[in-house]
Scaffold this active site. Structure first.
Site, PDB file in Angstrom:
ATOM      1  CB  CYS A  11      31.357  31.410  -6.782  1.00 50.43           C
ATOM      2  SG  CYS A  11      33.031  31.808  -7.316  1.00 50.43           S
ATOM      3  CG  ASP A 449      14.948  55.945  29.158  1.00 50.03           C
ATOM      4  OD1 ASP A 449      15.373  56.511  30.171  1.00 50.03           O
ATOM      5  OD2 ASP A 449      14.024  56.380  28.459  1.00 50.03           O
ATOM      6  CG  ASP A 647      11.773  56.916  24.655  1.00 53.25           C
ATOM      7  OD1 ASP A 647      12.589  57.038  25.596  1.00 53.25           O
ATOM      8  OD2 ASP A 647      10.655  57.453  24.656  1.00 53.25           O
ATOM      9  CG  ASP A 651      17.381  57.334  26.272  1.00 50.42           C
ATOM     10  OD1 ASP A 651      17.844  57.470  27.408  1.00 50.42           O
ATOM     11  OD2 ASP A 651      16.163  57.256  26.021  1.00 50.42           O
TER      12      ASP A 651
END
Length: 878
Positions: A11, A449, A647, A651
Site C-alpha cells: 500500500c 525552432d 530537433d 536546440d
C-alpha cells in the site's frame, strides 16, 4: 539514475516507508518508489549495498538491476508485478493475478463451509449433522476452518505483523489486526462455551455461541484477496501498452556470416552483421537496407498505420514488421541501443517516476495507517465505555481497521500515469518522466525552432519563373545540368526536382565555382551560369519588369537562383524550405488551447517572417544564435511556463533551459537526450496532442485522488459509528461489509484510470484555453517588439519606448558583394557577430548589405577584415 525492484509493498504506507528509508541515506539526492511497478529509482552516489540495507531494514525485499538480491519479503508469494526478461529489461507481464485467483478460490471453498456452519441454521434453516449440534464441537470446527483460510492468506499476517515490528504499519497490518482480533475474541468465546458446558449450563453455552466471529476472521482476508485479485487484473491492463511494446522485441535473427545463413538469438547479433528479413517477419535490430525493396509497418513505434516504403540505404528499426519484399540489412544498433529498447526503457522509467501531484498523497500515506489504528482503538474504547457489549465494541474497531484503504491513495497517481504513458506510446508520443507528463498540460508559452520542426528541414523548388514561357523547358534542363555538379544545398533541391520530373541533364564541362556569386560551366562551346540576382544585374541584360515579378517571391522568404545561357537570361528558379503540411493545423490547435506560440530561428528576418506568417504563430524572433535561443527562453519564462520544441544540436541548450523540452523524433540524438518529451512521428500536430493527453491524465489523477480521499473520509467515520451517534441512526457497520468496501475501493481507482485508454489525442473539440492572459501577453509583445516580429496584433502593441532605445544604439551599415543566398548571409552574420563589441548583425544578400549593431565602438578595418576573411568583398561602411 539507478533503478531497482522492491518486493513486499502492499500500500501507499509501504511506498512512503521505503522512500523515507532510502531518501535519508548519505549521497542520495532524490528517490522515487512506485507501488504500481514495485520499482525504486535513486539519484545520487549512494552505493547499491547501502540502498539494499536501507530497504531490507525497512522490512522489504530488494532486487538489483541485474536481478540479484533478497526477495524474502515478496509480495503475494512472488517477486511483485515486475520481473526481468532475457535482455534485463523490466517485464510488466501479469504474474500475480493467477496466484491471487488460486488463493481466493481455495479461501472461498473453506469460507463457504464455515459460513454454512455459522450462519446456515439461522438464515437458511440448514440442519447440521448431529455431532455439530453440540456448541463446543461446532465452535471448534469453525475455528479450524478459519485457521485454514488464514493460513491460505498467511501473506497478510506475515507482512502485516512484520511491518508492525519495524514500526511501519501498512495495509496488511490493518487486515492482520482486524482478522486476528476477531479470531482471538472468538477463541475466548470458545473457552467460555466449554466453561459453561463443564458447569452444566448448556443454555448459556449456546447463548454465547452466537458471539463467535470466526467467520469474520476468515471473511476479511478472503474479501481482501478478492479485491487484490480484481486490482491485479486492473493494474495488469494499465501496463498492457508497455507490455505490448516489450512483446515486439524479436527473440531471434537470421544472419549471414561467411556466406552461411543461420538463426541466432537476438543477443548474439553484433554491429555490422548482415541480417535477412522475409515478408511477414520482424526487423531484428536497427540498421539500413543493403538490398531489396519492401514496405515496413512501423505503427508499433510511431503510431502510423500506413506502411513505409524501404529501399537500399533506408533506415530500419527493430520490432517493426516487414510487410512485403525480401530484404537484407546491416546492423547498426543492437541490444539496448535499438530504438525499440530505448523506447521501452523510456516508458518504463516514466512509469517508475513520480509526478509532483502525488506529493499530497505521499504525505498523507506516511501517517495514514497509524492514524487509522488510533481511530480504531479510540472507537473501541468509546463504544465500550458507552455501555455496549465487548463484542459490539470490537466489531466497530475491526470495521474501522478493514474499511480504510491506503491502497487507493498509493495507486491514484501511478495507474493514471502508466495508462497515460501507454496511450502516448501508442500515438508516438514518449514522456520520459511522470513529471513531464504532468508539466505538459501546464504549458502556457510554446517556442518552436523553424528548420526541421515547423518546416521539413530541406529546401525544395517552389516556383519556376522563365523570362519567356517558351523557354521553360530550356530553363529547367540548364538548371538541372549545371546544379548536378554542385554540393550546395540549394543545388541539391534543383537536382531532386529534376529527378522527380525525369528531366535529363546534358553533360557540362569546365565546371567552376564563383565564390559568393554561384557556379558556371560550358556546354557545346557556350558558357552557362547559375547565379545570384546581384550577379545578373551586374553582368547580363535583364528586364526590370521580370525582376519586379520576383520581388514578391523574395518577400515570401524564397531564394531566387538565376540561370543564364551565353548572354541570355532564361529565368529563375525559387527555392525554399517548405512548411510541414500539419504545421498550420497544429498552431491553430495550440491557440485553441490558449498557448502563446513563438518561432525562434537563426534565419534572416524576411524568411522567418514568411514562414511564421504562413504557420500563424504569434511572435517570431529571427537571426538568433543557439545561445541567443536560451536567452529568449529565459525572457519568456518571466511570463509563464515555457516549452521549447527543437530537433537539432543547436536546440539542445534551449531544450534544457525551458520548463519542458520537446524533441522531434527525426532530430539529433543530442536534442532527444536533452528533451523531456520525444515525438516519434516528427509531426507538429503531436505537440498539441501531447498537451491534450497530459491535461486528460492530470484530470484523471484528480478524479482518482478525490475518490481515494472521499472514500476514506466518508467510510472511516461510518464504520466508527460517528454518523449513527450524530444522526441517531440504528446502524452498525459489519466488518465483512467494510472488508468488501476496502477491496472494491482500489479497484475503482484502477478502472477509472483505464478510461484513459478510450481517450483520443486527436480530438480537439474538448480543448479549453489555459494561457498567460491578455495583460501578460501585451507585456510580452512589448518586450520582444524590438528584436522580434509581432504577427498576432499587427504591430499595434509595439512599445514606443523600446523603439526609441533601439534607435539610440550604435550601428554601422556595410555594403557587401558576393552574397547570393541565405547560407552566404549566415556566414557573414556569424563572422560579424564573432567580432568583440558587436551585439548582433542583420544581413541581406538581396540588398547586399549588413547592419551591425555595436555594444561599443569597433573600427571599420576590423569589421571589413572579418567579412573578407569569408571571401566576400566589402565596398563601403557607413
Amino acid at each position: 539514475m539507478k533503478k531497482y525492484t522492491v518486493t513486499g509493498m502492499s500500500c501507499a504506507a509501504c511506498q512512503a516507508r521505503v522512500e523515507k528509508a532510502v531518501g535519508k541515506l548519505p549521497g542520495v539526492t532524490s528517490c522515487s518508489v512506485s507501488l504500481l511497478t514495485n520499482s525504486l529509482i535513486v539519484e545520487g552516489d549512494a552505493s547499491e549495498t547501502a540502498i539494499q540495507e536501507a530497504v531490507e531494514k525497512a522490512g522489504y525485499g530488494f532486487v538489483s538491476e541485474d536481478g540479484q538480491g533478497n526477495t524474502n519479503h515478496s509480495q503475494n508469494g512472488n517477486d511483485g508485478s515486475t520481473s526481468k526478461n532475457h535482455r534485463g529489461q523490466a517485464s510488466f507481464s501479469d504474474q500475480e493475478t493467477a496466484a491471487l485467483k488460486k488463493r481466493f478460490l481455495h479461501s472461498l471453498l473453506f469460507l463457504v463451509l464455515l459460513m454454512s456452519l455459522s450462519m446456515g441454521p439461522m438464515l437458511f434453516r440448514i440442519s447440521l449433522p448431529g455431532v455439530l449440534r453440540y456448541p463446543g464441537i461446532l465452535a471448534l470446527t469453525e475455528m479450524l476452518l478459519a485457521i485454514i483460510v488464514m493460513l491460505i492468506n498467511k501473506k497478510f499476517f506475515t507482512s502485516g505483523f512484520s511491518a508492525l515490528f519495524h514500526l511501519s504499519p501498512n495495509m496488511d497490518s490493518l487486515v492482520a489486526l482486524g482478522s486476528s482480533a476477531s479470531f482471538l475474541y472468538s477463541l475466548g468465546v470458545l473457552y467460555g462455551i466449554n466453561y459453561y458446558l463443564e458447569l452444566g449450563n448448556p443454555e448459556m453455552a449456546h447463548h454465547i455461541g452466537h458471539h463467535l466471529y470466526f467467520e469474520t476472521a476468515a471473511m476479511i482476508p478472503t474479501l481482501i484477496t478478492f479485491g487484490k485479485m480484481l486490482e491485479s487484473v486492473s493494474k495488469g491492463r494499465t501496463t498492457s501498452a508497455l507490455q505490448g511494446l516489450m512483446n515486439l522485441s524479436p527473440k531471434t535473427a537470421v544472419v549471414l556470416r561467411d556466406g552461411v545463413e543461420s538463426t541466432v538469438p537476438i543477443e548474439e547479433v553484433e554491429v555490422n552483421d548482415t541480417f535477412l528479413v522475409k515478408p511477414g517477419e520482424q526487423i531484428p535490430v536497427d540498421g539500413i537496407v543493403l538490398s531489396g525493396r519492401t514496405a515496413v509497418d512501423e505503427s508499433a513505434l510511431t503510431g502510423e498505420s500506413i506502411p513505409v516504403d524501404k529501399e537500399e540505404g533506408a533506415k530500419l528499426s527493430a520490432g517493426t514488421l516487414n510487410r512485403s519484399g525480401f530484404i537484407t540489412g546491416r546492423a547498426l544498433r543492437v541490444g539496448k541501443d535499438t530504438s525499440l529498447s530505448q523506447i521501452i526503457e523510456m516508458v518504463s522509467n516514466a512509469a517508475a517516476t513520480k509526478a509532483p501531484i502525488s506529493r499530497i498523497a505521499d504525505k498523507i500515506s506516511a501517517v495514514f495507517v497509524p492514524f487509522v489504528m488510533g481511530v480504531a482503538l479510540l472507537t473501541f474504547f468509546i463504544v465500550l465505555g458507552s455501555g455496549a457489549e465487548f463484542s459490539s465494541a470490537l466489531s466497530r474497531g475491526v470495521a474501522v481497521l478493514v474499511i480504510s484503504c491506503p491502497c487507493a491513495l498509493g495507486l491514484a497517481t501511478p495507474v493514471a500515469i502508466m495508462v497515460g504513458n501507454g496511450v502516448g506510446a501508442k500515438n508516438g508520443i514518449l514522456f520520459k518522466t511522470a513529471s513531464s507528463l504532468e508539466e505538459a498540460g501546464k504549458i502556457e508559452i510554446l517556442a518552436l525552432d523553424k528548420t526541421g520542426t515547423l518546416t521539413n528541414g530541406s529546401p525544395i523548388v517552389t516556383d519556376i519563373s522563365p523570362v519567356k514561357e517558351e523557354k521553360r523547358e530550356a530553363l529547367l534542363q540548364l538548371a538541372v545540368s549545371i546544379e548536378k555538379n554542385s554540393e550546395h544545398p540549394l543545388a541539391k533541391a534543383i537536382e531532386a526536382y529534376g529527378e522527380e520530373h525525369h528531366i535529363s541533364p546534358y553533360p557540362v564541362e569546365d565546371f567552376q565555382a564563383m565564390t559568393g556569386h554561384g557556379v558556371s560551366a560550358s556546354y557545346q562551346g557556350e558558357r552557362l551560369f547559375a547565379c545570384s540576382e546581384g550577379y545578373v544585374r551586374e553582368h547580363f541584360p535583364v528586364e526590370e519588369g521580370f525582376l519586379e515579378r520576383l520581388d514578391s517571391l523574395s518577400k515570401e522568404g524564397k531564394t531566387n537562383l538565376f540561370f543564364v545561357k551565353g548572354e541570355e537570361v532564361l529565368g529563375a528558379i525559387s527555392v525554399a524550405d517548405s512548411l510541414k503540411e500539419d504545421a498550420k493545423d497544429a498552431i491553430a490547435e495550440l491557440k485553441k488551447q490558449g498557448i502563446f506560440t513563438v518561432m525562434l530561428t537563426g534565419d534572416r528576418k524576411s524568411t522567418a517572417e514568411a514562414i511564421a506568417k504562413e504557420a500563424g504563430v504569434d511572435l517570431v524572433v529571427s537571426e538568433v544564435l543557439p545561445d541567443g535561443k536560451e536567452e529568449v527562453i529565459k525572457k519568456l519564462q518571466a511570463y509563464g511556463k515555457v516549452a521549447m520544441v527543437g530537433d537539432g544540436i543547436n536546440d539542445a541548450v534551449a531544450l534544457t533551459r525551458a520548463d519542458l523540452g520537446i524533441a522531434i523524433g527525426a532530430g539529433t540524438d543530442v536534442a532527444i537526450d536533452a528533451a523531456d518529451i520525444v515525438l516519434m512521428k516528427s509531426k507538429v500536430l503531436d505537440i498539441p496532442r501531447s498537451i491534450r493527453l497530459s491535461r486528460a491524465t492530470i484530470r484523471n489523477i484528480h478524479e482518482n485522488l478525490f475518490w481515494a480521499f472521499f472514500y476514506n473520509v466518508i467510510c472511516i467515520p461510518l464504520a466508527a459509528g460517528f454518523y449513527s451517534a450524530v444522526f441517531h441512526w440504528n446502524f452498525e457497520m459489519n466488518p465483512m461489509v467494510g472488508a468488501l468496501a476496502m477491496s472494491l475501493s482500489s479497484v475503482t481507482v484502477c478502472l477509472n484510470a483505464l478510461r484513459l485508454n478510450l481517450f483520443s489525442v486527436k480530438e480537439a473539440k474538448g480543448d479549453k484555453k489555459r494561457g498567460i492572459g491578455e495583460e501578460k501577453k501585451e507585456e510580452l509583445l512589448a518586450e520582444f517588439s524590438a528584436t522580434g516580429t509581432v504577427l498576432m496584433n499587427q504591430k499595434e502593441n509595439i512599445n514606443d519606448q523600446n523603439k526609441k532605445q533601439e534607435e539610440k544604439r550604435m550601428e554601422k551599415k556595410m555594403n557587401i558583394t558576393g552574397m547570393m543566398c541565405g547560407h552566404c548571409e549566415a556566414r557573414v552574420k556569424k563572422a560579424l557577430e564573432a567580432v568583440e563589441g558587436v551585439d548582433h548583425a542583420e544581413v541581406s544578400h538581396e540588398s547586399g548589405t549588413a547592419t551591425v549593431f555595436l555594444k561599443k565602438e569597433v573600427d571599420n578595418a576590423t569589421l571589413k577584415a572579418a567579412v573578407e576573411k569569408e571571401d566576400y568583398v566589402v565596398t563601403n561602411i557607413e
